[in-house]
Design a protein around this motif. Structure first.
Motif, mmCIF file in Angstrom:
data_model
loop_
_atom_site.group_PDB
_atom_site.id
_atom_site.type_symbol
_atom_site.label_atom_id
_atom_site.label_comp_id
_atom_site.label_asym_id
_atom_site.label_seq_id
_atom_site.Cartn_x
_atom_site.Cartn_y
_atom_site.Cartn_z
ATOM 1 N N LEU A 300 0.823 -1.206 0.000
ATOM 2 C CA LEU A 300 0.000 0.000 0.000
ATOM 3 C C LEU A 300 0.860 1.260 0.000
ATOM 4 N N ARG A 301 1.971 1.222 0.743
ATOM 5 C CA ARG A 301 2.886 2.366 0.719
ATOM 6 C C ARG A 301 3.484 2.557 -0.677
ATOM 7 N N GLY A 302 3.856 1.450 -1.295
ATOM 8 C CA GLY A 302 4.419 1.529 -2.644
ATOM 9 C C GLY A 302 3.418 2.038 -3.664
ATOM 10 N N LEU A 303 2.164 1.608 -3.541
ATOM 11 C CA LEU A 303 1.134 2.084 -4.462
ATOM 12 C C LEU A 303 0.891 3.577 -4.292
ATOM 13 N N ASP A 304 0.930 4.036 -3.046
ATOM 14 C CA ASP A 304 0.723 5.471 -2.821
ATOM 15 C C ASP A 304 1.865 6.277 -3.440
ATOM 16 N N ASP A 305 3.084 5.771 -3.319
ATOM 17 C CA ASP A 305 4.221 6.405 -3.984
ATOM 18 C C ASP A 305 4.002 6.453 -5.496
ATOM 19 N N ASN A 306 3.487 5.348 -6.040
ATOM 20 C CA ASN A 306 3.291 5.283 -7.489
ATOM 21 C C ASN A 306 2.197 6.243 -7.966
ATOM 22 N N ARG A 307 1.165 6.447 -7.150
ATOM 23 C CA ARG A 307 0.133 7.413 -7.523
ATOM 24 C C ARG A 307 0.730 8.816 -7.640
ATOM 25 N N ARG A 308 1.555 9.168 -6.665
ATOM 26 C CA ARG A 308 2.188 10.497 -6.709
ATOM 27 C C ARG A 308 3.151 10.598 -7.889
ATOM 28 N N LEU A 309 3.900 9.525 -8.127
ATOM 29 C CA LEU A 309 4.827 9.514 -9.252
ATOM 30 C C LEU A 309 4.087 9.722 -10.569
ATOM 31 N N LEU A 310 3.004 8.959 -10.758
ATOM 32 C CA LEU A 310 2.257 9.074 -12.005
ATOM 33 C C LEU A 310 1.699 10.478 -12.187
ATOM 34 N N ALA A 311 1.155 11.057 -11.118
ATOM 35 C CA ALA A 311 0.609 12.406 -11.218
ATOM 36 C C ALA A 311 1.689 13.398 -11.656
ATOM 37 N N GLY A 312 2.874 13.270 -11.095
ATOM 38 C CA GLY A 312 3.963 14.159 -11.468
ATOM 39 C C GLY A 312 4.423 13.949 -12.892
ATOM 40 N N LEU A 313 4.539 12.716 -13.320
ATOM 41 C CA LEU A 313 4.978 12.416 -14.684
ATOM 42 C C LEU A 313 3.978 12.932 -15.714
ATOM 43 N N LEU A 314 2.703 12.742 -15.429
ATOM 44 C CA LEU A 314 1.687 13.226 -16.369
ATOM 45 C C LEU A 314 1.707 14.742 -16.449
ATOM 46 N N ALA A 315 1.843 15.388 -15.300
ATOM 47 C CA ALA A 315 1.890 16.855 -15.302
ATOM 48 C C ALA A 315 3.052 17.369 -16.142
ATOM 49 N N GLU A 316 4.167 16.631 -16.127
ATOM 50 C CA GLU A 316 5.357 17.066 -16.857
ATOM 51 C C GLU A 316 5.296 16.717 -18.336
ATOM 52 N N HIS A 317 4.864 15.483 -18.640
ATOM 53 C CA HIS A 317 4.982 14.983 -20.008
ATOM 54 C C HIS A 317 3.662 14.950 -20.785
ATOM 55 N N LEU A 318 2.540 14.823 -20.080
ATOM 56 C CA LEU A 318 1.230 14.743 -20.738
ATOM 57 C C LEU A 318 0.233 15.620 -19.974
ATOM 58 N N PRO A 319 0.484 16.920 -19.911
ATOM 59 C CA PRO A 319 -0.342 17.779 -19.061
ATOM 60 C C PRO A 319 -1.811 17.833 -19.462
ATOM 61 N N ALA A 320 -2.138 17.438 -20.680
ATOM 62 C CA ALA A 320 -3.541 17.454 -21.107
ATOM 63 C C ALA A 320 -4.329 16.270 -20.546
ATOM 64 N N VAL A 321 -3.625 15.261 -20.033
ATOM 65 C CA VAL A 321 -4.299 14.102 -19.449
ATOM 66 C C VAL A 321 -4.753 14.440 -18.037
ATOM 67 N N ARG A 322 -6.012 14.219 -17.767
ATOM 68 C CA ARG A 322 -6.559 14.506 -16.434
ATOM 69 C C ARG A 322 -6.546 13.222 -15.598
ATOM 70 N N TYR A 323 -5.975 13.337 -14.400
ATOM 71 C CA TYR A 323 -5.838 12.171 -13.518
ATOM 72 C C TYR A 323 -6.109 12.589 -12.086
ATOM 73 N N THR A 324 -7.097 11.966 -11.484
ATOM 74 C CA THR A 324 -7.371 12.138 -10.061
ATOM 75 C C THR A 324 -7.004 10.833 -9.368
ATOM 76 N N PRO A 325 -5.941 10.811 -8.567
ATOM 77 C CA PRO A 325 -5.548 9.556 -7.914
ATOM 78 C C PRO A 325 -6.712 8.940 -7.145
ATOM 79 N N GLY A 326 -6.907 7.627 -7.320
ATOM 80 C CA GLY A 326 -8.012 6.934 -6.683
ATOM 81 C C GLY A 326 -7.782 6.730 -5.200
ATOM 82 N N GLN A 327 -8.876 6.571 -4.466
ATOM 83 C CA GLN A 327 -8.809 6.277 -3.036
ATOM 84 C C GLN A 327 -8.541 4.798 -2.773
#
Length: 394
Positions: A300-327
């Motif tokens: 669960l800790r690793g998945l939470d890290d990955n959610r933050r990672l993905l959000a950052g990567l999308l913001a940098e490389h694919l800013p038009a993609v909308r992503y709300t990390p799931g609960q």
């Protein structure tokens, strides 16, 4: 420990998602790794890129050494699930005497719907939702009726009430197949939302069957609420399993749980259904629930890290993609409509970027223009996947 496979993590391993190399993963023969050519990076179907929790490996190995590969028996799985529910969700209401072992969650759903509805009856689902809901319901002779989620990816109680009201005016025995937590949006339904669902179902005479397979996979700050724990849900039926949280899809077993008013329904479950689960699967799932808590917490800790990672990567490389990390879940629901790739961006990402994601279209109304990305992999592979997705736009 002698004979221990090399990819089993040590007890102090902080993140099982970092434990396996891509080379080792490609030796797997399951659907995730064998559906596409080797130049495709697979981040689609719900399999995790993790070594198994050591208690699970030990339970299966001991069964092999004993030749304990017969038919399932007893209530150990249900007892383990009840203990897990009490510890993790503060739910003391999982009564072992109101449970049954079923082959897996989807086959369990089919059997529960058979108990509370008849051929030709409508079954409500909240789209976008787990794609197998559609063919499984239709192949058993029921009719899928969509009550789409709101724009926020959560239950729309107004739409649900309108749908229930319309169906209650007709003949037959309507049912509602609820996905909780919701796949693909990752929404964790609140106690108030679930109580409102139960009240609506009571008012309109709709029986509720709940898929709670992702229940152990909640993000920090999100609290899973079992449907059967809320007021008014006493005639509900729930399906739970350790398969998603501990990556045990190939070891078939799940538990059907009845609310107090649904005990007589569950008692009508045909005996042959209990012949479908794997005995070794039951042993593995039981071990996961009883002894796999530390491994799950690391995941669960690793998945939470990955959610933050993905959000950052999308913001940098694919800013038009909308992503709300799931609960909850280890799945990311990505809105790619602004990219101009048409209704099925997953096809473009596969052909041009050589990364396999789930197309949003099979998830039903609300899925067009979306893709689902599997976060249960290493940070390196998530980074490479986003790089490939961005390259597909060039």
């Amino acid at each position: 420990m002698d004979g221990m496979p090399h990819d089993i993590p040590a007890p102090d391993t902080p993140n099982p998602l970092r434990a396996l190399s891509l080379e080792r993963l490609r030796r797997r023969t399951s659907m995730k790794w064998r559906t596409y050519p080797e130049d495709v990076l697979p981040l689609w179907v719900a399999e995790m890129d993790v070594p198994l929790a050591e208690p699970v490996v030990r339970a299966v190995r001991e069964a092999m050494e004993l030749g304990d590969t017969g038919y399932p028996a007893g209530t150990a799985y249900a007892e383990a699930l009840a203990a897990f529910a009490a510890e993790r969700w503060a739910w003391e209401g999982l009564a072992v005497e109101r449970t049954a072992i079923v082959p897996d969650v989807m086959m369990g759903i089919v059997e529960m719907l058979k108990l509370v509805s008849g051929p030709g009856d409508p079954v409500v689902v909240n789209s976008p939702v787990y794609p197998p809901f559609f063919p499984f319901v239709e192949n058993m002779g029921r009719k899928v009726v969509e009550a789409p989620l709101g724009a926020d990816g959560r239950l729309d109680l107004g739409v649900l009430e309108d749908t229930f009201g319309r169906l209650s005016a007709g003949a037959g025995r309507p049912a509602y197949l609820l996905c909780s937590p919701q796949n693909p949006t990752g929404a964790v339904h609140t106690a108030d939302e679930l109580a409102a669902v139960a009240a609506l179902a009571r008012t309109y005479g709709i029986r509720v069957v709940v898929d709670e397979i992702h229940a152990p996979l909640t993000a920090p700050g999100a609290n899973f609420v079992p449907y059967l724990s809320v007021p008014g849900a006493e005639n509900g039926l729930s399906l739970l399993s350790a398969s998603k949280a501990w990556n045990l899809a190939g070891l078939k077993a799940a538990v059907a749980v009845a609310g107090p008013e649904a005990a007589d329904d569950l008692a009508r479950l045909p005996e042959e259904v209990g012949h479908g689960p794997s005995h070794v699967g039951v042993l593995a799932h039981t071990a996961a629930l009883l002894e796999g808590g530390a491994w799950l917490d690391a995941l669960l800790r690793g998945l939470d890290d990955n959610r933050r990672l993905l959000a950052g990567l999308l913001a940098e490389h694919l800013p038009a993609v909308r992503y709300t990390p799931g609960q909850a879940t280890y799945l990311a629901w990505l809105d790619c409509r602004a990219l101009g790739l048409g209704g099925d961006p997953a096809e473009v990402f596969l052909e041009r970027g050589r990364v396999a994601l789930n197309s949003g279209i099979p998830f039903g109304t609300g899925g067009e223009g979306f893709v689902r990305l599997n976060l249960a992999t290493s940070p390196e592979l998530i980074t490479e996947a986003v790089r490939r997705m961005a390259s597909a736009l060039g």
